[in-house]
Design a protein around this motif. Structure first.
Motif, PDB file in Angstrom:
ATOM      1  N   LEU A   1       2.394   4.595   0.203  1.00 32.81           N
ATOM      2  CA  LEU A   1       3.745   4.879  -0.723  1.00 32.81           C
ATOM      3  C   LEU A   1       3.364   4.003  -1.835  1.00 32.81           C
ATOM      4  CD1 LEU A   1       5.892   6.825  -0.157  1.00 32.81           C
ATOM      5  CD2 LEU A   1       7.295   5.162   1.147  1.00 32.81           C
ATOM      6  N   VAL A   2       3.979   2.985  -2.044  1.00 34.47           N
ATOM      7  CA  VAL A   2       3.727   1.976  -3.820  1.00 34.47           C
ATOM      8  C   VAL A   2       2.693   2.312  -4.366  1.00 34.47           C
ATOM      9  CG1 VAL A   2       3.379  -0.348  -4.366  1.00 34.47           C
ATOM     10  CG2 VAL A   2       4.788  -0.346  -2.488  1.00 34.47           C
ATOM     11  N   GLY A   3       1.203   2.435  -3.450  1.00 35.25           N
ATOM     12  CA  GLY A   3       0.542   3.346  -4.457  1.00 35.25           C
ATOM     13  C   GLY A   3       0.544   4.568  -5.248  1.00 35.25           C
ATOM     14  N   PHE A   4       1.477   4.297  -4.613  1.00 32.46           N
ATOM     15  CA  PHE A   4       1.729   6.544  -5.139  1.00 32.46           C
ATOM     16  C   PHE A   4       2.522   6.332  -5.702  1.00 32.46           C
ATOM     17  CE2 PHE A   4       5.000  10.052  -4.478  1.00 32.46           C
ATOM     18  CZ  PHE A   4       4.270  10.792  -5.661  1.00 32.46           C
ATOM     19  N   TYR A   5       4.034   5.327  -6.047  1.00 36.84           N
ATOM     20  CA  TYR A   5       4.992   4.878  -6.882  1.00 36.84           C
ATOM     21  C   TYR A   5       4.576   4.692  -8.088  1.00 36.84           C
ATOM     22  CZ  TYR A   5       8.216   7.753  -4.195  1.00 36.84           C
ATOM     23  OH  TYR A   5       8.698   8.919  -3.193  1.00 36.84           O
ATOM     24  N   GLU A   6       2.887   3.940  -7.470  1.00 32.18           N
ATOM     25  CA  GLU A   6       3.107   3.075  -8.991  1.00 32.18           C
ATOM     26  C   GLU A   6       2.201   4.025  -9.883  1.00 32.18           C
ATOM     27  OE1 GLU A   6       1.951  -1.222  -7.529  1.00 32.18           O
ATOM     28  OE2 GLU A   6       0.452   0.264  -7.556  1.00 32.18           O
ATOM     29  N   ARG A   7       1.168   5.319  -9.094  1.00 32.60           N
ATOM     30  CA  ARG A   7       0.362   6.090 -10.187  1.00 32.60           C
ATOM     31  C   ARG A   7       1.360   6.891 -10.769  1.00 32.60           C
ATOM     32  NH1 ARG A   7      -3.926  10.610  -8.627  1.00 32.60           N
ATOM     33  NH2 ARG A   7      -4.362  11.443 -10.929  1.00 32.60           N
ATOM     34  N   ALA A   8       2.739   7.676 -10.199  1.00 30.34           N
ATOM     35  CA  ALA A   8       3.718   8.300 -10.618  1.00 30.34           C
ATOM     36  C   ALA A   8       4.531   7.855 -11.461  1.00 30.34           C
ATOM     37  CB  ALA A   8       4.770   8.938  -8.921  1.00 30.34           C
ATOM     38  N   THR A   9       4.610   6.433 -11.415  1.00 29.46           N
ATOM     39  CA  THR A   9       5.256   6.022 -12.391  1.00 29.46           C
ATOM     40  C   THR A   9       5.086   5.396 -13.574  1.00 29.46           C
ATOM     41  OG1 THR A   9       6.211   4.176 -11.834  1.00 29.46           O
ATOM     42  CG2 THR A   9       7.920   5.677 -10.503  1.00 29.46           C
ATOM     43  N   GLY A  10       4.002   4.818 -13.135  1.00 33.86           N
ATOM     44  CA  GLY A  10       3.093   3.904 -14.380  1.00 33.86           C
ATOM     45  C   GLY A  10       3.579   2.858 -14.438  1.00 33.86           C
ATOM     46  N   VAL A  11       4.839   2.192 -13.434  1.00 32.18           N
ATOM     47  CA  VAL A  11       5.382   0.884 -13.335  1.00 32.18           C
ATOM     48  C   VAL A  11       4.616   0.394 -12.301  1.00 32.18           C
ATOM     49  CG1 VAL A  11       7.252  -0.976 -12.903  1.00 32.18           C
ATOM     50  CG2 VAL A  11       7.310   1.858 -14.337  1.00 32.18           C
ATOM     51  N   ARG A  12       3.604  -1.037 -12.322  1.00 34.69           N
ATOM     52  CA  ARG A  12       3.394  -1.754 -10.989  1.00 34.69           C
ATOM     53  C   ARG A  12       4.272  -2.557 -10.568  1.00 34.69           C
ATOM     54  NH1 ARG A  12      -0.841  -1.718  -9.824  1.00 34.69           N
ATOM     55  NH2 ARG A  12      -1.569  -3.981  -9.171  1.00 34.69           N
ATOM     56  N   ALA A  13       4.214  -2.492  -9.390  1.00 38.62           N
ATOM     57  CA  ALA A  13       5.263  -3.045  -8.205  1.00 38.62           C
ATOM     58  C   ALA A  13       5.062  -4.513  -8.716  1.00 38.62           C
ATOM     59  CB  ALA A  13       4.699  -2.225  -6.975  1.00 38.62           C
ATOM     60  N   ASP A  14       6.225  -5.168  -7.754  1.00 38.18           N
ATOM     61  CA  ASP A  14       6.467  -6.692  -7.881  1.00 38.18           C
ATOM     62  C   ASP A  14       6.709  -6.457  -6.349  1.00 38.18           C
ATOM     63  OD1 ASP A  14       7.088  -8.983  -8.439  1.00 38.18           O
ATOM     64  OD2 ASP A  14       8.861  -8.721  -8.442  1.00 38.18           O
ATOM     65  N   TRP A  15       5.792  -7.406  -5.566  1.00 35.59           N
ATOM     66  CA  TRP A  15       5.405  -7.431  -4.411  1.00 35.59           C
ATOM     67  C   TRP A  15       6.236  -8.394  -3.625  1.00 35.59           C
ATOM     68  CZ3 TRP A  15       3.029  -4.401  -0.891  1.00 35.59           C
ATOM     69  CH2 TRP A  15       2.876  -3.044  -0.978  1.00 35.59           C
ATOM     70  N   SER A  16       6.875  -9.138  -2.897  1.00 32.09           N
ATOM     71  CA  SER A  16       7.845 -10.089  -2.307  1.00 32.09           C
ATOM     72  C   SER A  16       6.671 -10.382  -0.560  1.00 32.09           C
ATOM     73  CB  SER A  16       8.986 -10.072  -2.008  1.00 32.09           C
ATOM     74  OG  SER A  16       9.999  -9.435  -2.960  1.00 32.09           O
ATOM     75  N   THR A  17       6.144  -9.006   0.118  1.00 33.83           N
ATOM     76  CA  THR A  17       5.697  -9.911   0.955  1.00 33.83           C
ATOM     77  C   THR A  17       4.661  -8.270   1.180  1.00 33.83           C
ATOM     78  OG1 THR A  17       7.469  -8.783   2.734  1.00 33.83           O
ATOM     79  CG2 THR A  17       7.672 -10.913   2.116  1.00 33.83           C
ATOM     80  N   ASP A  18       3.630  -8.685   2.476  1.00 33.56           N
ATOM     81  CA  ASP A  18       3.484  -7.688   2.289  1.00 33.56           C
ATOM     82  C   ASP A  18       4.371  -6.179   3.163  1.00 33.56           C
ATOM     83  OD1 ASP A  18       0.796  -8.072   2.111  1.00 33.56           O
ATOM     84  OD2 ASP A  18       0.084  -9.294   3.590  1.00 33.56           O
ATOM     85  N   ASP A  19       5.553  -6.810   3.313  1.00 32.31           N
ATOM     86  CA  ASP A  19       5.720  -5.564   4.207  1.00 32.31           C
ATOM     87  C   ASP A  19       7.723  -5.275   2.671  1.00 32.31           C
ATOM     88  OD1 ASP A  19       5.341  -5.010   6.474  1.00 32.31           O
ATOM     89  OD2 ASP A  19       6.216  -7.342   7.062  1.00 32.31           O
ATOM     90  N   PHE A  20       7.468  -5.821   1.448  1.00 32.68           N
ATOM     91  CA  PHE A  20       7.875  -5.201   0.522  1.00 32.68           C
ATOM     92  C   PHE A  20       7.752  -5.535  -0.784  1.00 32.68           C
ATOM     93  CE2 PHE A  20      11.598  -6.419  -1.832  1.00 32.68           C
ATOM     94  CZ  PHE A  20      13.249  -5.158  -1.784  1.00 32.68           C
ATOM     95  N   ALA A  21       8.384  -4.207  -1.395  1.00 36.56           N
ATOM     96  CA  ALA A  21       7.701  -3.730  -2.593  1.00 36.56           C
ATOM     97  C   ALA A  21       8.679  -3.678  -3.661  1.00 36.56           C
ATOM     98  CB  ALA A  21       6.649  -3.474  -3.051  1.00 36.56           C
ATOM     99  N   GLU A  22       8.878  -3.418  -4.659  1.00 27.55           N
ATOM    100  CA  GLU A  22       9.448  -3.064  -5.679  1.00 27.55           C
ATOM    101  C   GLU A  22       8.629  -2.440  -6.566  1.00 27.55           C
ATOM    102  OE1 GLU A  22      13.703  -5.458  -4.989  1.00 27.55           O
ATOM    103  OE2 GLU A  22      12.628  -6.925  -6.280  1.00 27.55           O
ATOM    104  N   ILE A  23       9.722  -1.086  -7.754  1.00 23.83           N
ATOM    105  CA  ILE A  23       9.229  -0.626  -8.573  1.00 23.83           C
ATOM    106  C   ILE A  23      10.682  -0.665  -9.214  1.00 23.83           C
ATOM    107  CG2 ILE A  23       8.546   1.497  -9.712  1.00 23.83           C
ATOM    108  CD1 ILE A  23       6.358   0.602  -7.947  1.00 23.83           C
ATOM    109  N   ARG A  24      10.736  -1.246 -10.049  1.00 22.44           N
ATOM    110  CA  ARG A  24      11.300  -1.144 -11.350  1.00 22.44           C
ATOM    111  C   ARG A  24      11.453  -1.086 -12.515  1.00 22.44           C
ATOM    112  NH1 ARG A  24      11.419  -7.406 -10.190  1.00 22.44           N
ATOM    113  NH2 ARG A  24      11.893  -7.886  -8.355  1.00 22.44           N
ATOM    114  N   THR A  25      11.960  -0.078 -13.041  1.00 19.36           N
ATOM    115  CA  THR A  25      12.580   0.227 -14.202  1.00 19.36           C
ATOM    116  C   THR A  25      14.245   0.289 -14.840  1.00 19.36           C
ATOM    117  OG1 THR A  25      14.511   2.435 -13.290  1.00 19.36           O
ATOM    118  CG2 THR A  25      12.092   2.409 -13.624  1.00 19.36           C
ATOM    119  N   ALA A  26      13.896   0.267 -16.225  1.00 17.41           N
ATOM    120  CA  ALA A  26      14.922  -0.066 -17.095  1.00 17.41           C
ATOM    121  C   ALA A  26      16.430   0.629 -16.372  1.00 17.41           C
ATOM    122  CB  ALA A  26      15.166   0.562 -18.048  1.00 17.41           C
TER     123      ALA A  26
END
Length: 132
Positions: free
Chosen positions: A16-41
């Motif tokens: 799911l993170v891979g999909f949103y990274e591709r869709a938004t062009g924003v790299r995820a910030d991973w906290s653990t293997d179970d949690f990542a964030e796609i941060r926009t402005a």
């Protein structure tokens, strides 16, 4: 009060993170293997694995079971997003269409089936609503 994020619970965080990274062009910030964030402005899309649910309340959330929320992204060119994702998305709900309220909108389902709307304001009134 500030609205900060939406958290999506999934059985496959990396997919799911891979999909949103591709869709938004924003790299995820991973906290653990179970949690990542796609941060926009303006907001953050958090993606968490189903193993995190018991930390809050067991059984309170189920992956791939959303039927009421649409995740929305304001983009510069919705038609370009459609072209860029055409080989990665299998479920386009609506191809780019200009809506009565002035946004050109693309509605699709992410890999977990969540509805996602990418939109670009195209009428003067819509552009003015989203001017920053």
């Amino acid at each position: 009060m500030n609205f900060t994020s939406i958290r999506v619970i999934t059985g496959d965080v990396a997919r799911l993170v891979g999909f949103y990274e591709r869709a938004t062009g924003v790299r995820a910030d991973w906290s653990t293997d179970d949690f990542a964030e796609i941060r926009t402005a303006s907001a953050t899309l958090a993606v968490a694995g189903d193993r995190t649910v018991p930390l809050f309340a067991p059984g309170s959330a189920r992956p791939a079971d959303n039927h009421s929320v649409i995740i929305e992204f304001l983009v510069d060119d919705v038609d370009r997003v459609y072209r860029d994702l055409s080989d990665a998305v299998t479920d386009f709900v609506q191809t780019p269409t200009t809506m009565p309220w002035g946004n050109r909108s693309l509605l699709l389902r992410d890999p977990d089936g969540n509805l996602v709307n990418f939109f670009t304001p195209v009428t003067p009134a819509a552009v003015a609503r989203f001017a920053r």
